[in-house]
Design an enzyme around this catalytic site. Structure first.
Site, mmCIF file in Angstrom:
data_model
loop_
_atom_site.group_PDB
_atom_site.id
_atom_site.type_symbol
_atom_site.label_atom_id
_atom_site.label_comp_id
_atom_site.label_asym_id
_atom_site.label_seq_id
_atom_site.Cartn_x
_atom_site.Cartn_y
_atom_site.Cartn_z
ATOM 1 N N GLY A 143 0.862 -1.183 0.000
ATOM 2 C CA GLY A 143 0.000 0.000 0.000
ATOM 3 C C GLY A 143 0.896 1.229 0.000
ATOM 4 O O GLY A 143 2.049 1.171 -0.429
ATOM 5 N N ILE A 175 2.365 2.873 2.486
ATOM 6 C CA ILE A 175 3.578 2.826 3.308
ATOM 7 C C ILE A 175 4.583 1.841 2.719
ATOM 8 O O ILE A 175 5.770 2.149 2.568
ATOM 9 C CB ILE A 175 3.231 2.496 4.778
ATOM 10 C CG1 ILE A 175 2.299 3.577 5.347
ATOM 11 C CG2 ILE A 175 4.507 2.395 5.630
ATOM 12 C CD1 ILE A 175 1.731 3.301 6.721
ATOM 13 N N THR A 235 5.729 -2.331 11.555
ATOM 14 C CA THR A 235 5.205 -1.003 11.917
ATOM 15 C C THR A 235 3.722 -0.920 11.569
ATOM 16 O O THR A 235 3.171 0.167 11.460
ATOM 17 C CB THR A 235 5.965 0.122 11.162
ATOM 18 O OG1 THR A 235 5.927 -0.175 9.768
ATOM 19 C CG2 THR A 235 7.402 0.258 11.620
ATOM 20 N N SER A 236 3.078 -2.094 11.376
ATOM 21 C CA SER A 236 1.660 -2.051 10.967
ATOM 22 C C SER A 236 0.747 -2.272 12.181
ATOM 23 O O SER A 236 0.410 -1.329 12.891
ATOM 24 C CB SER A 236 1.395 -3.050 9.849
ATOM 25 O OG SER A 236 1.583 -4.382 10.291
ATOM 26 N N ARG A 237 0.404 -3.539 12.437
ATOM 27 C CA ARG A 237 -0.373 -3.855 13.630
ATOM 28 C C ARG A 237 0.208 -5.118 14.251
ATOM 29 O O ARG A 237 0.565 -6.071 13.536
ATOM 30 C CB ARG A 237 -1.846 -4.105 13.286
ATOM 31 C CG ARG A 237 -2.657 -2.841 13.001
ATOM 32 C CD ARG A 237 -2.774 -1.937 14.211
ATOM 33 N NE ARG A 237 -3.572 -0.746 13.945
ATOM 34 C CZ ARG A 237 -3.074 0.423 13.541
ATOM 35 N NH1 ARG A 237 -1.771 0.566 13.368
ATOM 36 N NH2 ARG A 237 -3.870 1.455 13.335
ATOM 37 N N GLU A 297 -1.251 -3.336 23.520
ATOM 38 C CA GLU A 297 -0.436 -2.142 23.780
ATOM 39 C C GLU A 297 -1.002 -1.347 24.941
ATOM 40 O O GLU A 297 -2.221 -1.195 25.003
ATOM 41 C CB GLU A 297 -0.374 -1.268 22.524
ATOM 42 C CG GLU A 297 0.317 -1.980 21.368
ATOM 43 C CD GLU A 297 0.305 -1.188 20.054
ATOM 44 O OE1 GLU A 297 -0.111 -0.016 20.059
ATOM 45 O OE2 GLU A 297 0.703 -1.756 19.034
ATOM 46 N N HIS A 312 4.875 2.319 19.468
ATOM 47 C CA HIS A 312 3.907 2.688 18.418
ATOM 48 C C HIS A 312 4.034 4.174 18.032
ATOM 49 O O HIS A 312 3.116 4.965 18.263
ATOM 50 C CB HIS A 312 2.466 2.362 18.867
ATOM 51 C CG HIS A 312 1.553 2.180 17.678
ATOM 52 N ND1 HIS A 312 0.456 1.338 17.670
ATOM 53 C CD2 HIS A 312 1.566 2.740 16.441
ATOM 54 C CE1 HIS A 312 -0.149 1.396 16.500
ATOM 55 N NE2 HIS A 312 0.512 2.239 15.739
#
Ligand code: DGY
Length: 325
Positions: A161, A163, A241-243, A272, A291
């Site tokens: 996508g 990113i 760095t996504s989920r 988190e 995050h």
């Protein structure tokens, strides 16, 4: 729908300017002045009768919150690109529009992805601690903190996508060979960026760095588990760095403990904040960030502007640009 100053907007946590000013110009706004996630009961209380809700990660906007808000709620604006904290199916059932903040945070997140790649590969955090703790005794040493080359290595991007694409662009500057896996193949990008589509398994086998850029949904949940990690090289790193829930965290911990892969650079976790007892914090081959993918002054301010304008545009009928559902 006509915009009127009577519309009420609730902002679940303090956001930077120009978000509050934009909203104040048009609406009655109530903003939680704190930055902590509100208790459910407080949130229920504060959203009562609002026309719009501006929310963010950690808020869990489900049917109960929508019930508490009542029938006036027409738009939920996420101060994020990810929207897995909102029950978008429930919102759609109630004809509530959900919006997000794409575009503006992709570069900052791609930058942070690259910092994780470099930091993990070159042992930056451990080396810094070594110096600060007074353990640097012998000056230049032939084998002190040897790491892995980033230049010339193979980067595997999962999810091409916004990113993922920007990470691929940065990789060219490091002369990396970039392979990618995505649900839909992006042939135009392949020629533009000189990248190659490969099946996920092949990507895991070939990459020196595997970087995850998919959104969280039922297909991506635990997409990276023991069977996938086992395919990776012993010298490879996984960067996320996504989920957090895209990786089975326990499987990753086991793999790191057993040296199945070389390390991990993580900005996101299954839950988190992670607790101090999370085994990830005990492993020297992990880089752990709280995050902060989009956490630059400029980016957060742009996100606030987009999230506020998404609400304004909805009520003045100019059309919602960043509509999810
Ligand atoms: C997002 O926007 O989804 C990021 O995770 C936080 O900025």
């Amino acid at each position: 729908m006509d915009i009127t100053s009577k519309h009420k907007v609730y902002v679940t946590r303090k956001i930077p300017e120009p978000g509050p000013s934009i909203l104040k110009k048009h609406f009655q706004i109530n903003m939680n002045p704190g930055v902590d996630v509100l208790k459910k009961e407080t949130l229920f209380e504060n959203v009562r009768d609002v026309d719009a809700l501006l929310c963010m990660l950690g808020d869990n906007i489900d049917a109960k919150v929508m019930d508490a808000a009542g029938p006036n709620l027409k738009v939920i604006s996420c101060y994020s690109v990810g929207y897995d904290h909102v029950d978008i199916y429930e919102a759609a059932k109630r004809k509530i529009i959900v919006t997000n903040t794409p575009n503006v945070l992709a570069n900052a997140t791609a930058d942070l992805t690259f910092s994780l790649i470099l930091t993990a590969a070159r042992n930056i955090v451990n080396a810094d601690r070594h110096v600060r703790n007074g353990n640097w005794k012998f000056g230049w040493t032939p084998d002190l903190f040897l790491g892995y080359d980033v230049h010339g290595s193979t980067l595997g991007i999962i999810g091409l996508g916004e990113i993922g694409t920007l990470v691929a662009k940065r990789a060219r500057g490091f002369d990396m060979q970039v392979i990618y896996y995505s649900k839909t193949r992006k042939r135009k990008m392949e020629s533009q960026l000189d990248i190659t589509f490969v099946p996920l398994e092949e990507l895991l086998r070939r990459s020196d760095f595997v970087s995850i850029h998919v959104s969280l949904n039922k297909d991506s949940f635990h997409m990276i588990d023991e069977s996938k990690i086992k395919l990776m090289k012993k010298t490879a790193f996984i960067i996320n760095t996504s989920r957090g829930k895209v990786i089975n965290e326990q499987h990753l911990i086991n793999a790191l403990r057993n040296k199945v892969i070389a390390g991990a650079g993580l900005d996101v976790y299954e839950s988190e904040p992670i607790s101090r007892s999370n085994p990830l914090t005990q492993l020297p081959q992990t880089i752990l960030l709280p995050h902060i993918g989009s956490a630059t002054f400029m980016t957060r301010s742009k996100m606030a502007e987009v999230a506020a304008n998404n609400i304004v545009n909805f009520f003045n009928g100019r059309g919602i640009v960043h509509k999810i559902n």
